[in-house]
Write a protein that holds these residues in place. Structure first.
Motif, PDB file in Angstrom:
ATOM      1  N   PRO A   1       3.701   2.412   0.183  1.00 42.00           N
ATOM      2  CA  PRO A   1       4.813   2.321  -0.650  1.00 42.00           C
ATOM      3  C   PRO A   1       5.785   1.327  -0.346  1.00 42.00           C
ATOM      4  CG  PRO A   1       4.156   4.599  -0.028  1.00 42.00           C
ATOM      5  CD  PRO A   1       3.461   3.731   0.814  1.00 42.00           C
ATOM      6  N   GLY A   2       6.255   0.540  -1.186  1.00 43.90           N
ATOM      7  CA  GLY A   2       7.310  -0.443  -0.935  1.00 43.90           C
ATOM      8  C   GLY A   2       6.778  -1.789  -0.722  1.00 43.90           C
ATOM      9  N   THR A   3       5.417  -2.005  -0.645  1.00 44.83           N
ATOM     10  CA  THR A   3       4.776  -3.022  -0.469  1.00 44.83           C
ATOM     11  C   THR A   3       4.359  -4.065  -1.519  1.00 44.83           C
ATOM     12  OG1 THR A   3       2.571  -1.981  -0.233  1.00 44.83           O
ATOM     13  CG2 THR A   3       3.918  -2.134   1.603  1.00 44.83           C
ATOM     14  N   ALA A   4       3.785  -3.575  -2.610  1.00 35.09           N
ATOM     15  CA  ALA A   4       3.165  -4.366  -3.502  1.00 35.09           C
ATOM     16  C   ALA A   4       2.835  -3.470  -4.776  1.00 35.09           C
ATOM     17  CB  ALA A   4       1.907  -5.005  -3.208  1.00 35.09           C
ATOM     18  N   ASP A   5       2.763  -3.934  -5.863  1.00 36.49           N
ATOM     19  CA  ASP A   5       2.306  -3.421  -7.283  1.00 36.49           C
ATOM     20  C   ASP A   5       0.677  -3.305  -7.216  1.00 36.49           C
ATOM     21  OD1 ASP A   5       4.903  -3.198  -8.007  1.00 36.49           O
ATOM     22  OD2 ASP A   5       4.759  -5.138  -9.167  1.00 36.49           O
ATOM     23  N   ALA A   6       0.173  -2.081  -7.774  1.00 42.42           N
ATOM     24  CA  ALA A   6      -1.105  -1.799  -7.400  1.00 42.42           C
ATOM     25  C   ALA A   6      -2.149  -3.078  -8.353  1.00 42.42           C
ATOM     26  CB  ALA A   6      -1.634  -0.406  -7.980  1.00 42.42           C
ATOM     27  N   GLY A   7      -2.976  -3.408  -7.848  1.00 44.76           N
ATOM     28  CA  GLY A   7      -4.025  -4.180  -8.724  1.00 44.76           C
ATOM     29  C   GLY A   7      -3.672  -5.465  -8.735  1.00 44.76           C
ATOM     30  N   THR A   8      -2.450  -6.114  -8.052  1.00 47.39           N
ATOM     31  CA  THR A   8      -2.179  -7.648  -7.839  1.00 47.39           C
ATOM     32  C   THR A   8      -2.902  -8.280  -6.803  1.00 47.39           C
ATOM     33  OG1 THR A   8      -0.295  -6.981  -6.727  1.00 47.39           O
ATOM     34  CG2 THR A   8       0.152  -6.645  -8.979  1.00 47.39           C
ATOM     35  N   SER A   9      -2.685  -9.556  -6.826  1.00 43.01           N
ATOM     36  CA  SER A   9      -3.106 -10.546  -5.564  1.00 43.01           C
ATOM     37  C   SER A   9      -2.300 -10.085  -4.572  1.00 43.01           C
ATOM     38  CB  SER A   9      -2.731 -11.848  -5.855  1.00 43.01           C
ATOM     39  OG  SER A   9      -3.508 -12.179  -7.246  1.00 43.01           O
ATOM     40  N   GLU A  10      -1.137  -9.484  -4.601  1.00 38.60           N
ATOM     41  CA  GLU A  10      -0.224  -9.232  -3.098  1.00 38.60           C
ATOM     42  C   GLU A  10      -0.942  -7.964  -2.770  1.00 38.60           C
ATOM     43  OE1 GLU A  10       1.118  -9.769  -6.004  1.00 38.60           O
ATOM     44  OE2 GLU A  10       2.067 -11.731  -5.523  1.00 38.60           O
ATOM     45  N   ALA A  11      -1.318  -6.773  -3.480  1.00 33.01           N
ATOM     46  CA  ALA A  11      -1.973  -5.601  -3.253  1.00 33.01           C
ATOM     47  C   ALA A  11      -3.269  -5.955  -2.629  1.00 33.01           C
ATOM     48  CB  ALA A  11      -2.215  -4.644  -4.440  1.00 33.01           C
ATOM     49  N   PHE A  12      -4.025  -6.910  -3.062  1.00 34.90           N
ATOM     50  CA  PHE A  12      -5.174  -7.381  -2.302  1.00 34.90           C
ATOM     51  C   PHE A  12      -4.786  -7.906  -1.022  1.00 34.90           C
ATOM     52  CE2 PHE A  12      -9.224  -9.988  -3.445  1.00 34.90           C
ATOM     53  CZ  PHE A  12     -10.014  -9.229  -2.252  1.00 34.90           C
TER      54      PHE A  12
ATOM     55  N   ALA B   1       5.522  -0.463  12.868  1.00 30.29           N
ATOM     56  CA  ALA B   1       7.046   0.109  12.802  1.00 30.29           C
ATOM     57  C   ALA B   1       7.255   1.021  11.824  1.00 30.29           C
ATOM     58  CB  ALA B   1       8.120  -0.983  13.010  1.00 30.29           C
ATOM     59  N   ARG B   2       6.214   1.025  10.875  1.00 34.84           N
ATOM     60  CA  ARG B   2       6.396   2.208   9.465  1.00 34.84           C
ATOM     61  C   ARG B   2       6.601   3.407   9.925  1.00 34.84           C
ATOM     62  NH1 ARG B   2       2.230   0.412   6.303  1.00 34.84           N
ATOM     63  NH2 ARG B   2       3.471  -1.332   5.271  1.00 34.84           N
ATOM     64  N   THR B   3       7.846   3.929   9.267  1.00 40.94           N
ATOM     65  CA  THR B   3       7.924   5.523   9.742  1.00 40.94           C
ATOM     66  C   THR B   3       8.625   5.938   8.389  1.00 40.94           C
ATOM     67  OG1 THR B   3      10.103   5.477  10.831  1.00 40.94           O
ATOM     68  CG2 THR B   3       8.028   5.203  12.275  1.00 40.94           C
ATOM     69  N   ALA B   4       8.735   7.375   8.371  1.00 37.31           N
ATOM     70  CA  ALA B   4       9.569   8.209   7.090  1.00 37.31           C
ATOM     71  C   ALA B   4      10.803   7.712   7.206  1.00 37.31           C
ATOM     72  CB  ALA B   4       9.090   9.398   7.362  1.00 37.31           C
ATOM     73  N   ALA B   5      11.414   7.223   8.191  1.00 40.33           N
ATOM     74  CA  ALA B   5      12.891   6.997   8.616  1.00 40.33           C
ATOM     75  C   ALA B   5      13.548   6.010   7.402  1.00 40.33           C
ATOM     76  CB  ALA B   5      13.362   6.388   9.977  1.00 40.33           C
ATOM     77  N   THR B   6      12.748   4.913   6.942  1.00 39.76           N
ATOM     78  CA  THR B   6      13.136   4.203   6.265  1.00 39.76           C
ATOM     79  C   THR B   6      12.705   4.311   4.642  1.00 39.76           C
ATOM     80  OG1 THR B   6      11.278   2.459   6.734  1.00 39.76           O
ATOM     81  CG2 THR B   6      13.369   2.490   7.675  1.00 39.76           C
ATOM     82  N   GLY B   7      11.314   4.931   4.799  1.00 43.49           N
ATOM     83  CA  GLY B   7      10.727   4.928   3.499  1.00 43.49           C
ATOM     84  C   GLY B   7      10.833   6.398   2.639  1.00 43.49           C
ATOM     85  N   GLY B   8      11.335   7.290   3.419  1.00 37.02           N
ATOM     86  CA  GLY B   8      11.576   8.659   2.862  1.00 37.02           C
ATOM     87  C   GLY B   8      10.332   9.451   2.610  1.00 37.02           C
ATOM     88  N   GLU B   9      10.305  10.378   1.754  1.00 39.28           N
ATOM     89  CA  GLU B   9       9.042  11.339   1.452  1.00 39.28           C
ATOM     90  C   GLU B   9       7.750  10.582   1.184  1.00 39.28           C
ATOM     91  OE1 GLU B   9       6.893  14.618   1.384  1.00 39.28           O
ATOM     92  OE2 GLU B   9       9.034  14.424   2.159  1.00 39.28           O
ATOM     93  N   PRO B  10       7.899   9.526   0.073  1.00 42.62           N
ATOM     94  CA  PRO B  10       6.476   8.967  -0.386  1.00 42.62           C
ATOM     95  C   PRO B  10       5.741   7.927   1.094  1.00 42.62           C
ATOM     96  CG  PRO B  10       8.386   8.245  -1.626  1.00 42.62           C
ATOM     97  CD  PRO B  10       8.980   8.897  -0.625  1.00 42.62           C
ATOM     98  N   THR B  11       6.747   7.464   1.810  1.00 44.05           N
ATOM     99  CA  THR B  11       6.120   6.985   3.071  1.00 44.05           C
ATOM    100  C   THR B  11       5.751   7.990   3.938  1.00 44.05           C
ATOM    101  OG1 THR B  11       7.745   5.193   2.992  1.00 44.05           O
ATOM    102  CG2 THR B  11       6.477   5.469   4.808  1.00 44.05           C
ATOM    103  N   GLN B  12       6.292   8.972   4.086  1.00 47.86           N
ATOM    104  CA  GLN B  12       5.838  10.280   4.941  1.00 47.86           C
ATOM    105  C   GLN B  12       4.492  10.652   4.367  1.00 47.86           C
ATOM    106  OE1 GLN B  12       8.607  13.233   6.774  1.00 47.86           O
ATOM    107  NE2 GLN B  12       7.363  14.674   5.794  1.00 47.86           N
ATOM    108  N   THR B  13       4.285  10.840   3.250  1.00 46.17           N
ATOM    109  CA  THR B  13       3.360  11.413   2.577  1.00 46.17           C
ATOM    110  C   THR B  13       2.041  10.295   2.972  1.00 46.17           C
ATOM    111  OG1 THR B  13       4.177  12.683   0.994  1.00 46.17           O
ATOM    112  CG2 THR B  13       2.175  12.246   0.436  1.00 46.17           C
ATOM    113  N   TRP B  14       2.356   9.110   2.706  1.00 47.24           N
ATOM    114  CA  TRP B  14       1.495   8.029   2.729  1.00 47.24           C
ATOM    115  C   TRP B  14       0.954   8.083   4.257  1.00 47.24           C
ATOM    116  CZ3 TRP B  14       0.502   3.592   5.591  1.00 47.24           C
ATOM    117  CH2 TRP B  14      -0.523   2.676   5.227  1.00 47.24           C
ATOM    118  N   LEU B  15       1.741   8.088   5.268  1.00 46.31           N
ATOM    119  CA  LEU B  15       1.595   7.931   6.769  1.00 46.31           C
ATOM    120  C   LEU B  15       0.686   9.225   7.223  1.00 46.31           C
ATOM    121  CD1 LEU B  15       4.962   6.855   8.068  1.00 46.31           C
ATOM    122  CD2 LEU B  15       3.043   5.566   8.328  1.00 46.31           C
TER     123      LEU B  15
END
Length: 570
Positions: free
Chosen positions: A146-157, A328-342
């Motif tokens: 979450p919050g990094t890149a759009d799916a399927g793009t060069s950035e996602a790669f 440093a990625r935690t749920a503190a900044t990304g909320g529920e989507p980040t917590q689920t991903w982590l």
């Protein structure tokens, strides 16, 4: 005190400290079975199996509930500790402690470097690379953090490859290194039993380390090792089953076939385990590396070769560029989507690696006799990390390239994605068979190491556990995986349950590992080489101070036999 030493002290100069060799063998090679450790661990296994057979839904529910609490309430601890172990291991390697050998001062390594690396790599994560080599990069590409890149793009790669390296390079191997180094130093340098509990001797004393506290730690280590290996066995069976379907050998894979696969693999690793480390595991590990190298070379040559070559420096740059953010990625900044991903990735991985440390750490310690701390850290962290970099560049890069070119690998189950990639290459069916054999051999080499480690824990740290105990734990390992597959009606839910239990078991080991770091540093400060260097510096400083006080700058510091010593020698 001799007259020579007394004379030197009276002049203000003490002779350098030259201790006698403190290294001892770790007791007799054969030790009796610890009835408390073996009995309690075996009883817990029987109770767990009975629970799974009698009330599988209840077991699954309890495990899921506890797991959710662990990840939500303690995820920060896993994130912080994992990076702390990396810093700690690298600090040891680059400090003055790095030259300390894991054995006597003049002892040579027990295994050749190539075999040492092969065994270490196979035991640590060989089957994981086969299972996730295609699946993880592809997953992050189609569904980035979450919050990094759009799916399927060069950035996602870029994000996909950097995130995969984060999960499979420095951090997991540093986790293994902390435990392995503590056990190897205590066993081969200090003469202690090869037990996790023995590592706490500097902190709590020998009586507590060998008493109830130590035995509880060793029982927990057996428990974690058994479930971690059973989960791996299930994953290996699923991937072999996926290869049979992809190769057209089977229309579908049912529970009965998976159980047959598990039985065959269990028999294979028991046979290998009882042959001994130097014969069974070393031979299988060398076969692993050859087969894996052949498979990777074929994919590299037959796949997008130029893209893979370009990926290597790009992945390194992206990894170090994003390292602080990923660590440093935690749920503190990304909320529920980040917590689920982590929960599904980073925290899951850190907990998974920690749950494997009793097994992998002890096994790495067992094969690292004679290495220095610096060699140990370099071998355990840097070399496997480099292999992981190349592996994921080849398989992850080829898979994402195929996905972007129109071959929908992402829609397949994760255990079938590797075979889907191989189908895009010439002789895909043959490559699929090689991959299935490689999965089986990777598991056998890892599982027989696990059974030997559990035998060591059951027999008070012997480095050569009896065949009966090794066979028992190997059979129990296979039985747990098979029973959970049967209970789960196909294996997926049962394997999730085993993985949940394994992660739960990592919680106490997180604290254990932190304490092991403290105990190791306390041990190293009193190492003969460290004390000798300290006393030598003190002696030189005292000699210079004495010279300046008595002769100004008109003096030299010379080392020569004392006349009294010559008379005594004659």
């Amino acid at each position: 005190m001799t007259s020579t030493a007394r004379d030197h002290q009276e002049k203000g100069v003490e002779p350098p400290y030259e201790p006698a060799r403190l290294h001892e063998q770790a007791g007799p090679e054969k030790r009796p079975t610890d009835r408390v450790v073996f009995g309690v661990a075996a009883g817990l296994m029987v109770a767990f199996i009975a629970w799974g057979v009698a009330a599988p839904d209840n077991l699954s529910s309890v495990a899921a509930t506890v797991l959710d609490g662990v990840i939500e309430g303690g995820g920060w601890a896993f994130v912080l500790a994992a990076s702390g172990f990396v810093v700690f291991a690298l600090w040891l390697a680059f400090s003055s402690y790095g030259k300390i050998p894991l054995g006597a001062d003049d002892e040579k390594p027990e295994f050749r470097t190539v075999s040492w690396i092969s065994m270490m790599f196979s035991a640590g994560m060989g089957i994981g690379l086969m299972f996730y080599g295609v699946g993880e990069p592809l997953s992050h590409f189609t569904s980035p953090p979450p919050g990094t890149a759009d799916a399927g793009t060069s950035e996602a790669f870029d994000v996909a490859m950097a995130t995969t390296l984060f999960h499979w390079t420095l951090h997991p191997w540093a986790i293994y290194a902390v435990v392995g180094l503590s056990i190897a130093y205590g066993t081969f340098r200090k003469g202690r039993p090869q037990l996790i509990s023995a590592a706490f001797t500097p902190l709590f004393g020998r009586r507590r380390a060998e008493g109830g506290f130590g035995r509880a730690v060793d029982v927990l280590a057996i428990f974690a090792t058994l479930f971690g290996s059973a989960a791996s066995l299930g994953l290996g069976a699923l991937q072999i089953g996926g290869g049979l379907v992809a190769g057209g050998f089977m229309d579908s894979v049912g529970t009965s076939l998976l159980v047959v696969i598990i039985v065959v693999l269990t028999i294979a690793f028991i046979v290998s385990a009882v042959s001994g480390v130097s014969k069974g595991i070393q031979a299988l590990s060398n076969v692993n590396m050859v087969l894996a190298g052949v498979l990777a070379l074929v994919v590299f040559v037959g796949g997008p070769t130029v893209l893979i070559l370009n990926l290597l420096p790009t992945m390194i740059g992206d990894y170090f560029g994003d390292l602080t953010e990923m660590a440093a990625r935690t749920a503190a900044t990304g909320g529920e989507p980040t917590q689920t991903w982590l929960a599904g990735w980073t925290v899951f991985y850190w907990a998974w690696w920690i749950s494997w440390t009793p097994f992998v750490g002890m096994f790495i310690a067992r094969i690292s006799r004679g290495r220095t701390i610096r060699q140990f850290v370099a071998g355990v962290i840097l070399i496997p990390s480099s292999v992981s970099l190349i592996w994921f560049a080849i398989f992850g890069g080829a898979a994402i390239d195929a996905q972007r070119s129109g071959t929908d690998l992402a829609s397949r189950a994760i255990e079938g994605q590797l075979f889907g990639l191989l189908d895009t290459l010439p002789l895909g069916a043959v490559l699929g068979v090689i991959a299935m054999v490689l999965v089986g051999v990777f598991f056998v080499s890892g599982a027989d190491a696990a059974s030997i480690v559990m035998g060591t824990l059951s027999q008070r740290g012997t480095i050569h556990p009896s065949r009966g105990v090794v066979v028992f734990w190997g059979a129990v390992m296979g039985a747990i995986a098979a029973i959970m597959l049967l209970v789960g009606g196909g294996g997926e839910d049962a394997l999730d349950g085993i993985q949940n239990i394994t992660i739960i078991m990592s919680v106490p080991f997180l604290l254990v590992m932190v304490l092991m770091c403290v105990a190791l540093v306390k041990d190293l400060r009193q190492d003969p080489l460290v004390r000798r260097d300290q006393r030598a510096v003190e002696a030189i400083e005292q000699a210079i101070d004495y010279g300046r006080e008595n002769y100004g700058d008109e003096f030299v510091v010379a080392v020569k036999p004392h006349p009294a010593d010559d008379e005594n020698a004659s």
